[in-house]
Enzyme design. Structure first.
Site, PDB file in Angstrom:
ATOM      1  N   LYS A 185     -56.057  24.336  -4.134  1.00 27.44           N
ATOM      2  CA  LYS A 185     -55.976  24.155  -2.674  1.00 27.44           C
ATOM      3  C   LYS A 185     -57.327  24.471  -2.016  1.00 27.44           C
ATOM      4  CE  LYS A 185     -51.766  22.919  -3.076  1.00 27.44           C
ATOM      5  NZ  LYS A 185     -50.448  23.399  -2.746  1.00 27.44           N
TER       6      LYS A 185
HETATM    7  C1  LIG Z   1     -48.965  23.190  -3.055  1.00 23.71           C
HETATM    8  C2  LIG Z   1     -47.939  22.872  -2.049  1.00 23.71           C
HETATM    9  C3  LIG Z   1     -46.829  23.695  -1.813  1.00 23.71           C
HETATM   10  C4  LIG Z   1     -46.448  24.852  -2.709  1.00 23.71           C
HETATM   11  O1  LIG Z   1     -47.408  25.798  -2.889  1.00 23.71           O
HETATM   12  P1  LIG Z   1     -47.387  26.726  -4.218  1.00 23.71           P
HETATM   13  O2  LIG Z   1     -48.381  27.787  -3.872  1.00 23.71           O
HETATM   14  O3  LIG Z   1     -47.824  25.878  -5.358  1.00 23.71           O
HETATM   15  O4  LIG Z   1     -46.021  27.259  -4.381  1.00 23.71           O
HETATM   16  C5  LIG Z   1     -45.979  23.382  -0.767  1.00 23.71           C
HETATM   17  N1  LIG Z   1     -46.188  22.295  -0.004  1.00 23.71           N
HETATM   18  C6  LIG Z   1     -47.220  21.463  -0.221  1.00 23.71           C
HETATM   19  C7  LIG Z   1     -47.398  20.294   0.683  1.00 23.71           C
HETATM   20  C8  LIG Z   1     -48.122  21.723  -1.255  1.00 23.71           C
HETATM   21  O5  LIG Z   1     -49.141  20.867  -1.452  1.00 23.71           O
END
Ligand SMILES: *Cc1c(COP(=O)(O)O)cnc(C)c1O
Length: 362
Positions: A185
């Site tokens: 991210k």
């Molecule tokens: C990555 C993601 C999540 C979940 O995040 P995690 O930290 O992997 O649990 C939720 N919503 C979206 C749109 C994402 O891209």
């Protein structure tokens, strides 16, 4: 070889700071909810312009805990997008609520605010917009609808950390914002991590309990909570990266704009910035009628690419029973034509130009 994301080069610039923070933590042994977690929470609250930032174990947990704290429960309907990562809808199901999918806008891939009102029923309790690929959703329209119909708004900011709408950061506009620190991210740690942001004191108080076994005071438990805390070592990494986040997001925009200029007239359509907010390009996602050919040509040239997302949520097996009659023409069309290209702050101009040349040769 150009991968979709490369975290290694960035690590070299952070290495000394991270190692020092780790060494301090190993010495002071404050492994759970320690000083780095607390400092990181207040740094994020300042940056995002919110009263409260409560860290937790993942972005999925952030969505889940935010829905619990907002009082969303069994049988409630939550309006959301089908063109997103599965976690958005999983969190809705965890609380026993029902995801109601509304189609997306073909230019931004975000919820089409103009279609939301028609999807409401007397069970609708919340709207859960996703700032997909880093582009803020049209929050002015969504907040106006929420006010009119007395609905809670939870923002899925997993892909939009640092994106703003006229100076207001995503995650500071709805009742709560859910953030993910998954490694890839825009602000990622070296494992799992998440955060919920809110300006609501009661929601914040509930979240503080929910993430830590329902307790405010140790061994006194007021609600059934969870074990969902951000790890102290991950907080060390996040603080090092967080200092550099505006620069990282700036670099992502540089990459995107160089792609878009170079790809004009090619077999792919560059993403559209609607100008409502600042796109922080978690993903650089194009559309193409020749997706397979583009992916093959890129792979032949040792260049990564990926489809986010090939199957929209309403067509996933897990929701087959509840989504039998759901039809979302724009979502389905985009899922059939979308393709994401490598994007990360360290991607060099020469590499972008190489990728552009490969696509232009088709
Ligand atoms: C990555 C993601 C999540 C979940 O995040 P995690 O930290 O992997 O649990 C939720 N919503 C979206 C749109 C994402 O891209």
């Amino acid at each position: 070889m150009i991968p979709m994301v490369d975290l290694k080069e960035q690590y070299q610039t952070l290495k000394a700071e991270i190692e020092q923070g780790f060494a301090e933590t190993f010495e002071n042994t404050s492994f759970i909810l320690g000083p780095n977690v607390k400092s990181f929470e207040s740094e994020v609250a300042d940056y995002l312009g919110v009263k409260h930032a409560i860290s937790c174990a993942s972005g999925t947990d952030a969505l889940h805990l935010a829905l619990v704290a907002a009082g969303i429960g069994r049988g409630d309907e939550v309006i959301t997008s089908s063109f997103t990562f599965i976690a958005t809808a999983e969190a809705i199901r965890y609380v026993g609520a029902i995801p109601v999918y509304v189609d997306i806008h073909p230019d931004t891939y975000n919820l089409d605010a103009g279609l939301i009102e028609a999807a409401m029923t007397d069970k609708t309790r919340a709207i859960l917009p996703v700032h997909l690929f880093g582009q803020p959703t049209d929050m002015a329209s969504i907040m106006a609808l929420a006010d009119k119909h007395n609905l809670k708004v939870i923002e899925d900011c997993a892909q939009s950390f640092g994106a703003d709408i006229n100076g207001k950061m995503t995650g500071s506009i709805g009742l709560a914002g859910a953030h993910s620190f998954f490694p890839s991210k825009n602000l990622g740690c070296y494992g799992d991590g998440g955060m919920i942001t809110t300006n609501d004191d009661a929601v914040a108080e509930m979240l503080l309990m929910l993430r830590n076994h329902g307790s405010k005071e140790r061994y006194y438990h007021e609600v059934v909570g969870y074990n969902s805390r951000l790890d102290e070592l991950q907080a060390v990494i996040l603080r090092a990266k967080f200092k550099r986040l505006p620069q990282y997001n700036q670099q992502r925009r540089r990459v995107a704009h160089r792609y878009s200029a170079g790809l004009a007239g090619s077999v792919v359509t560059p993403p559209h910035e609607d100008g409502l907010g600042t796109h922080v390009y978690h993903q650089y996602t194009v559309l193409s009628d020749q997706r397979d050919a583009v992916m093959k040509k890129l792979a032949d040239n040792q260049i990564g690419s990926a489809i986010y997302y090939p199957v929209p949520l309403h067509q996933q097996k897990v929701f087959a029973d509840v989504c039998k009659d759901v039809s979302l023409p724009v979502t389905e069309e985009i899922a059939g034509r979308c393709l994401s290209l490598p994007v990360y702050p360290e991607l060099k101009d020469a590499q972008i130009d190489q990728i552009v040349d490969v696509i232009q040769s088709i």
